[in-house]
Design a protein around this motif. Structure first.
Motif, PDB file in Angstrom:
ATOM      1  N   ASP A   1       2.417   2.840   3.773  1.00 18.75           N
ATOM      2  CA  ASP A   1       2.700   3.891   3.434  1.00 18.75           C
ATOM      3  C   ASP A   1       2.127   5.006   4.507  1.00 18.75           C
ATOM      4  O   ASP A   1       1.382   5.525   4.065  1.00 18.75           O
ATOM      5  N   PHE A   2       2.601   4.707   5.765  1.00 19.97           N
ATOM      6  CA  PHE A   2       1.589   5.077   7.148  1.00 19.97           C
ATOM      7  C   PHE A   2       1.999   7.045   7.194  1.00 19.97           C
ATOM      8  O   PHE A   2       0.604   7.812   7.506  1.00 19.97           O
ATOM      9  N   ARG A   3       3.103   7.216   6.473  1.00 20.84           N
ATOM     10  CA  ARG A   3       3.471   8.692   6.623  1.00 20.84           C
ATOM     11  C   ARG A   3       2.489   9.382   5.227  1.00 20.84           C
ATOM     12  O   ARG A   3       2.179   9.846   5.594  1.00 20.84           O
ATOM     13  N   TYR A   4       2.708   8.595   4.125  1.00 14.29           N
ATOM     14  CA  TYR A   4       2.129   9.167   3.347  1.00 14.29           C
ATOM     15  C   TYR A   4       0.843   9.212   3.593  1.00 14.29           C
ATOM     16  O   TYR A   4      -0.445   9.675   3.381  1.00 14.29           O
ATOM     17  N   ALA A   5       0.014   8.573   3.419  1.00 17.79           N
ATOM     18  CA  ALA A   5      -1.445   8.293   4.350  1.00 17.79           C
ATOM     19  C   ALA A   5      -1.637   9.420   5.280  1.00 17.79           C
ATOM     20  O   ALA A   5      -3.186   9.981   5.244  1.00 17.79           O
TER      21      ALA A   5
ATOM     22  N   VAL B   1       0.758  -1.107   0.316  1.00 20.10           N
ATOM     23  CA  VAL B   1       0.166  -0.328   0.174  1.00 20.10           C
ATOM     24  C   VAL B   1       1.208   1.692   0.365  1.00 20.10           C
ATOM     25  O   VAL B   1       0.614   2.161   1.320  1.00 20.10           O
ATOM     26  N   THR B   2       1.135   1.416  -0.664  1.00 20.16           N
ATOM     27  CA  THR B   2       2.557   2.502  -1.384  1.00 20.16           C
ATOM     28  C   THR B   2       1.897   3.750  -1.441  1.00 20.16           C
ATOM     29  O   THR B   2       0.632   3.937  -1.509  1.00 20.16           O
ATOM     30  N   ALA B   3       2.373   4.802  -1.506  1.00 17.65           N
ATOM     31  CA  ALA B   3       2.157   6.124  -1.925  1.00 17.65           C
ATOM     32  C   ALA B   3       1.223   6.237  -3.201  1.00 17.65           C
ATOM     33  O   ALA B   3       0.411   7.167  -2.824  1.00 17.65           O
TER      34      ALA B   3
ATOM     35  N   LEU C   1      -4.545   2.452  10.125  1.00 19.34           N
ATOM     36  CA  LEU C   1      -4.529   1.953  10.906  1.00 19.34           C
ATOM     37  C   LEU C   1      -4.272   0.270  11.284  1.00 19.34           C
ATOM     38  O   LEU C   1      -3.939  -0.332  10.640  1.00 19.34           O
ATOM     39  N   LEU C   2      -2.518   0.500  11.961  1.00 19.02           N
ATOM     40  CA  LEU C   2      -1.700  -0.426  12.173  1.00 19.02           C
ATOM     41  C   LEU C   2      -2.490  -1.700  13.404  1.00 19.02           C
ATOM     42  O   LEU C   2      -2.551  -0.476  13.847  1.00 19.02           O
ATOM     43  N   ALA C   3      -3.023  -2.698  13.363  1.00 28.88           N
ATOM     44  CA  ALA C   3      -3.097  -3.132  13.999  1.00 28.88           C
ATOM     45  C   ALA C   3      -3.307  -5.001  14.253  1.00 28.88           C
ATOM     46  O   ALA C   3      -3.967  -6.098  14.207  1.00 28.88           O
ATOM     47  N   PRO C   4      -1.954  -4.583  15.015  1.00 28.23           N
ATOM     48  CA  PRO C   4      -1.585  -6.148  15.361  1.00 28.23           C
ATOM     49  C   PRO C   4      -1.827  -6.781  16.924  1.00 28.23           C
ATOM     50  O   PRO C   4      -2.475  -6.247  17.717  1.00 28.23           O
ATOM     51  N   GLY C   5      -1.518  -7.918  17.146  1.00 30.64           N
ATOM     52  CA  GLY C   5      -1.877  -8.607  17.812  1.00 30.64           C
ATOM     53  C   GLY C   5      -3.688  -8.745  17.834  1.00 30.64           C
ATOM     54  O   GLY C   5      -3.858  -8.468  19.181  1.00 30.64           O
ATOM     55  N   LEU C   6      -4.723  -8.706  17.415  1.00 32.21           N
ATOM     56  CA  LEU C   6      -5.856  -9.114  17.410  1.00 32.21           C
ATOM     57  C   LEU C   6      -6.037 -10.473  17.971  1.00 32.21           C
ATOM     58  O   LEU C   6      -7.735  -9.342  19.081  1.00 32.21           O
TER      59      LEU C   6
ATOM     60  N   LEU D   1     -10.576   3.766   4.486  1.00 35.80           N
ATOM     61  CA  LEU D   1      -9.944   3.590   5.957  1.00 35.80           C
ATOM     62  C   LEU D   1      -9.139   2.050   5.532  1.00 35.80           C
ATOM     63  O   LEU D   1      -9.333   1.776   4.603  1.00 35.80           O
ATOM     64  N   ILE D   2      -8.023   2.383   6.016  1.00 37.78           N
ATOM     65  CA  ILE D   2      -7.322   1.678   6.124  1.00 37.78           C
ATOM     66  C   ILE D   2      -6.710   0.669   6.764  1.00 37.78           C
ATOM     67  O   ILE D   2      -6.096   1.108   7.820  1.00 37.78           O
ATOM     68  N   ILE D   3      -6.645  -0.658   7.167  1.00 35.76           N
ATOM     69  CA  ILE D   3      -6.543  -2.021   8.512  1.00 35.76           C
ATOM     70  C   ILE D   3      -5.269  -2.722   7.861  1.00 35.76           C
ATOM     71  O   ILE D   3      -5.377  -3.522   7.372  1.00 35.76           O
ATOM     72  N   ASP D   4      -4.116  -2.333   8.715  1.00 33.77           N
ATOM     73  CA  ASP D   4      -2.848  -2.753   7.948  1.00 33.77           C
ATOM     74  C   ASP D   4      -3.055  -4.061   9.110  1.00 33.77           C
ATOM     75  O   ASP D   4      -2.208  -3.494  11.020  1.00 33.77           O
ATOM     76  N   LEU D   5      -2.822  -5.314   8.743  1.00 45.05           N
ATOM     77  CA  LEU D   5      -2.712  -6.452   9.378  1.00 45.05           C
ATOM     78  C   LEU D   5      -1.874  -7.247   9.541  1.00 45.05           C
ATOM     79  O   LEU D   5      -1.125  -8.302  10.840  1.00 45.05           O
TER      80      LEU D   5
END
Ligand SMILES: NC(=O)c1ccc[n+]([C@@H]2O[C@H](COP(=O)([O-])OP(=O)(O)OC[C@H]3O[C@@H](n4cnc5c(N)ncnc54)[C@H](OP(=O)(O)O)[C@@H]3O)[C@@H](O)[C@H]2O)c1
Ligand SMILES: NC(=O)c1ccc[n+]([C@@H]2O[C@H](COP(=O)([O-])OP(=O)(O)OC[C@H]3O[C@@H](n4cnc5c(N)ncnc54)[C@H](OP(=O)(O)O)[C@@H]3O)[C@@H](O)[C@H]2O)c1
Ligand SMILES: NC(=O)c1ccc[n+]([C@@H]2O[C@H](COP(=O)([O-])OP(=O)(O)OC[C@H]3O[C@@H](n4cnc5c(N)ncnc54)[C@H](OP(=O)(O)O)[C@@H]3O)[C@@H](O)[C@H]2O)c1
Ligand SMILES: NC(=O)c1ccc[n+]([C@@H]2O[C@H](COP(=O)([O-])OP(=O)(O)OC[C@H]3O[C@@H](n4cnc5c(N)ncnc54)[C@H](OP(=O)(O)O)[C@@H]3O)[C@@H](O)[C@H]2O)c1
Lengths: 298, 298, 298, 298
Positions: A250-254, A225-227, A262-267, A238-242
């Motif tokens: 590219d969270f910075r660009y988003a 999911v690049t710039a 959203l980075l969503a680890p350990g759900l 909405l971006i959910i990154d698992l």
């Protein structure tokens, strides 16, 4: 039954309690290390300190999901005391002693290789990854509901990757009535998604599909999911990154572009610790039973 | 198109914005009353006070979902000023003027009956109730995920009622992998649930089924989840009561018994205001188009 | 149990055997009329001729699915002898005697009204119609597979009507991966189809949708698939008309136009007689149990 | 586009017509061998005899699904003339010439290895196998409906194997409302079946599950449905064996035991030749496009 089997449980969180409960039900002999703040008792389980256990009596040692850090320290939410796993301690266990961990790391690999003990990194197993995909999906659903003002039903959802998690995500969002498009690189994954009734595209063409989606769920542990992909997205996407850290976005660009990502680890441990613990308990029990007899203190 | 049509929008919440957006797109002439704190502008829409509008030019008046209270006061989250609907004001509207509300009450019925104006209580319509069941279900899913430590997948879910909301709830929880049992009173509802692949029981036998469920979702607006039903439930059971206040659960007894029971009204407006607003916008537009020509200021 | 209950079964087909089996299991006393070619025996059941039965001992009389013809003749596939139901015979049954039939007609209505006996036309019941929709759908699937050279999966299917059969058809074809569009006239039916994840259109616009469909399944018992609708269809379109005779299709025009159109009555008895018989057995047993005690010979 | 590309099509059945149609649409230059009884013409396609084609102009040769027999003979339903593929003929094609076949055999492997031509056995590809699983499933559904007197809905179905076909079979029968149990040997397959909402068992325990099933669908190409498995089955059980000949069932014992067991090869070509042909056309076109430019006569 695991009668006569002696197992040390080293720290952990709510998931570990399910493991303890199960092993206790199966009549194993348990040493709980790092649980001094736990008020609940389990039959056949003794709360001890690390140095109170005689390693030579152990048939198995169960580390928590995150395993240990680079120094061998093991996390626990049920104690303030330090739990540290050392090569010396491991050497004192019998040769047949199994070491379970969720995630593995260089420290655990090194220390078990050097001592010739068998290390079982549970999260590397395909079955565990698939069972865990179920609570992962439910966590993703919860996030999608919380972070949008529209329903999942009828929304345009792009799922990236059709691996163990991706397949569960795609199937479940489709069953909620979303219009799911799957982006994958293998032609057989595209074929499977088609068979499941989903739309498909080659992941290489992702940026041609991002202008028309409302939720993007990424399961690919690579920068996909690049710039240039994000650039085309509508504002409300909405971006959910698992994918495991650092994710595939590219969270910075988003953020710059004003797209919620959203980075969503350990759900699993967050939304369904009991189920997540049971998954581990099932597999550990099954592996123990298979190894039983191959040599044990029992 | 609604060109030449003049409509007053009286207060509301995020849902009303979707209605305004749609009517504006369809080129209606809009007076927005109770939106002075809204910074967003809409083409063809004028922000006004109640007394700045000349009722005689109006073809329709749109109240928010909750309608008005017993005194005719209308709620808005976009203003601090009082909006009050009176018989005198209504009398000044042309005879063909339509009055839309979500929920109706005695005040609205009386005042429109006396003035012989047509009142359209949108939530009484079957289609609106069914469309709204979609965000209602998603809110229910969110609650089930948040308030349990296990997954919906594989859990034992009892759904009470197979009406407009119940059917959507039952279908969706089953598609998430739950083992859904439907309790209803009509034999055709039991037949339909069977056809949908669900287990069924007569609602009269509810208390024989409550000992073996993990989530109970009630859609019946009558006291069905009684103390004797709750008594049999396992401790970890979660009750989500969707029925309109006061719900169908003996909340007092549930609390005493230590069973978590949640009354969950107004889910569509909470979890998916945009979708919920669009549902209203669709129906309002369609009704307006049908009435257009039957007499209007256009 | 139906112990002490005496029931006459008059003719029928494979479905009737399920009814006999069930009533026999429930310990009823059975007279089988029109089964002389049946080699299979049932406990508690006596094979007799019409005139060997003493009507006054009967608590219930069960006609086959098609009921009787205008003269009172009852069809059976297990005998060559004529079975005729007459007013005189019925008058000799006790007043509480129940008459079951699948489909009713003027003869049955007249003769039971005049004798003040209760007639239960099973196929008029919503629950029976919904249970029967399941084998009906499977018959429809079989026909769609047999009469096309493409898969149902990914095909464009139009379902007309969202009643008891239409809902089952629409749901099941969608679950097979077809792109299902539902045409109905009630706005709540369109809402329900939308909630089920299907596309929808108003039945009045049918002819705007027929140019782009591969399978049309009609459940509406009215002339809806008219010449102008058929005219727009691609050559390969298959029409399966489930509505009771004469169906809802202009078959003459379809043939002229070279479009395959099949009228498909009685599918449950054809593709799943055992299931279809069990549906009747369930309902008959349940109704008998409810009436038991209200007055019987038992 | 395939403009300038020259391709020979050697025999086949209805599926091959879809391949011809597609390649013709993509503007390829086609030689049709073994189609003299076909009355339909295709743009850019010439009907010829084997010896009328100059192999040196060919960029690709397309054999039918069954490929060739041990002597190189190729089947066709559109001609009575013999088509024989020989090493000599192949040697005259240019080096870049691609040979497509559905199924491969020793003859084809030998002859292409010796001549260093690239052989593409389409049915070995995972994507083709998955796409083909869709018509295979529909054929299986048709057989299940035809050969039982009960509905698939609510029936007890055992699916053996969760490979490319098994997964599609399991999913689809479940979506028809069957109670599906999957038997597989890999723990990850059991995990996936669980995630799909199905029951599971280890294939090693098959004989403990066969006493309670109504339909068994085998996709495992190994003797798994053995006499001891069949022994436990109820009389009415139907076995549909999809595995390639000789299947995975002890047919001899099934017959002795009075259990209906059907070997059902080649379903896609039977129930959906158009779809099956399109699957091939898609993949062939895609492969040709990828190879285009790598060297061709174009
Ligand atoms: N957030 C959570 O709570 C949570 C829970 C579980 C797992 N996870 C994480 O989710 C991720 C996926 O887990 P998984 O079990 O589904 O893994 P997986 O089965 O290995 O699937 C990964 C997918 O990514 C694809 N992929 C990998 N590299 C790619 C690349 N460079 N370009 C395109 N596609 C690529 C793979 O395709 P190929 O098959 O073609 O390689 C596959 O479809 C992992 O990072 C895992 O740690 C997170
Ligand atoms: N929480 C939220 O956000 C939310 C959103 C939407 C709706 N709601 C509320 O949810 C409830 C259900 O709405 P709906 O649109 O589904 O209504 P509905 O279509 O009228 O369904 C109500 C169901 O309850 C059954 N029922 C009613 N009284 C009963 C009784 N005494 N015993 C047994 N069953 C009984 C009905 O069965 P019969 O058909 O046999 O009467 C029907 O199945 C309403 O109270 C509504 O206000 C809440
Ligand atoms: N072929 C078979 O094996 C088989 C098996 C079972 C049933 N059937 C037949 O299938 C038909 C449907 O049965 P069902 O149980 O589904 O009946 P149903 O529940 O009454 O449904 C009929 C549907 O047709 C619609 N409809 C009726 N007249 C219409 C009109 N003039 N214009 C538009 N829509 C109209 C109804 O809509 P509204 O609700 O708006 O009226 C409803 O959606 C019947 O003829 C029945 O005898 C055949
Ligand atoms: N009838 C038709 O019309 C039709 C159409 C298409 C295919 N087929 C045939 O159907 C069969 C399956 O095709 P497919 O594409 O699904 O193949 P596949 O993807 O290879 O699947 C085969 C399955 O069988 C399992 N298996 C193989 N040997 C086994 C053994 N000894 N014990 C237990 N499990 C075993 C595999 O498990 P592992 O993964 O553990 O090996 C896998 O789950 C093939 O014979 C194919 O030719 C028939």
């Amino acid at each position: 039954m695991l009668t006569g089997y002696t197992i040390a449980i080293l720290g952990g969180d709510a998931r570990q309690l399910e493991v303890i409960r199960r092993l206790s039900e199966w009549d194993a002999n348990l040493f709980l290390i790092g649980f001094d703040q736990l008020d609940h008792g389990f039959t056949g389980a003794k709360q001890v300190e690390m140095d109170e256990v005689e390693p030579s009596v152990l048939d198995a040692v169960i580390l928590p999901v995150p395993g240990a850090n680079a120094e061998g320290d093991v996390d626990t939410i049920f104690s303030n005391k330090l739990i540290r796993l050392t090569k010396e301690w491991i050497e004192k266990t019998p040769e047949h002693c199994l070491f379970f961990t969720g995630i593995t790391n260089q420290f655990l690999i090194d220390v078990t290789t050097e001592t010739k003990r068998k290390l079982v990194p549970l999260f590397d197993r395909d079955d565990v990854a698939i069972y865990n995909s179920v609570p992962t999906v439910e966590g993703t659903i919860m996030m999608a509901i919380q972070h949008t003002d529209f329903t999942i039903h009828s929304s345009k959802v792009v799922v990236l990757g059709l691996g163990r998690v991706g397949m569960s995500v795609a199937r479940t969002f489709a069953s909620l009535g979303a219009n799911v498009k799957v982006g994958a690189r293998k032609t057989e994954d595209l074929a499977r998604a088609f068979e499941m009734g989903l739309e498909t595209f080659s992941i290489h063409d992702l940026k041609d599909h991002s202008h028309d989606c409302e939720i993007v769920i990424n399961t690919i542990p690579a920068q996909v999911v690049t710039a240039s992909v994000i650039q085309n997205m509508p504002n409300r996407t909405l971006i959910i990154d698992l994918a495991s850290k650092p994710g595939g976005t590219d969270f910075r660009y988003a953020e710059k572009r004003g797209i919620k990502a959203l980075l969503a680890p350990g759900l699993p441990g967050i939304v369904a610790p009991k189920t997540a613990g049971n998954i581990l308990a099932n597999v550990i029990t099954q592996i123990l039973l298979e190894h039983l007899g191959e040599g044990s203190n029992a």
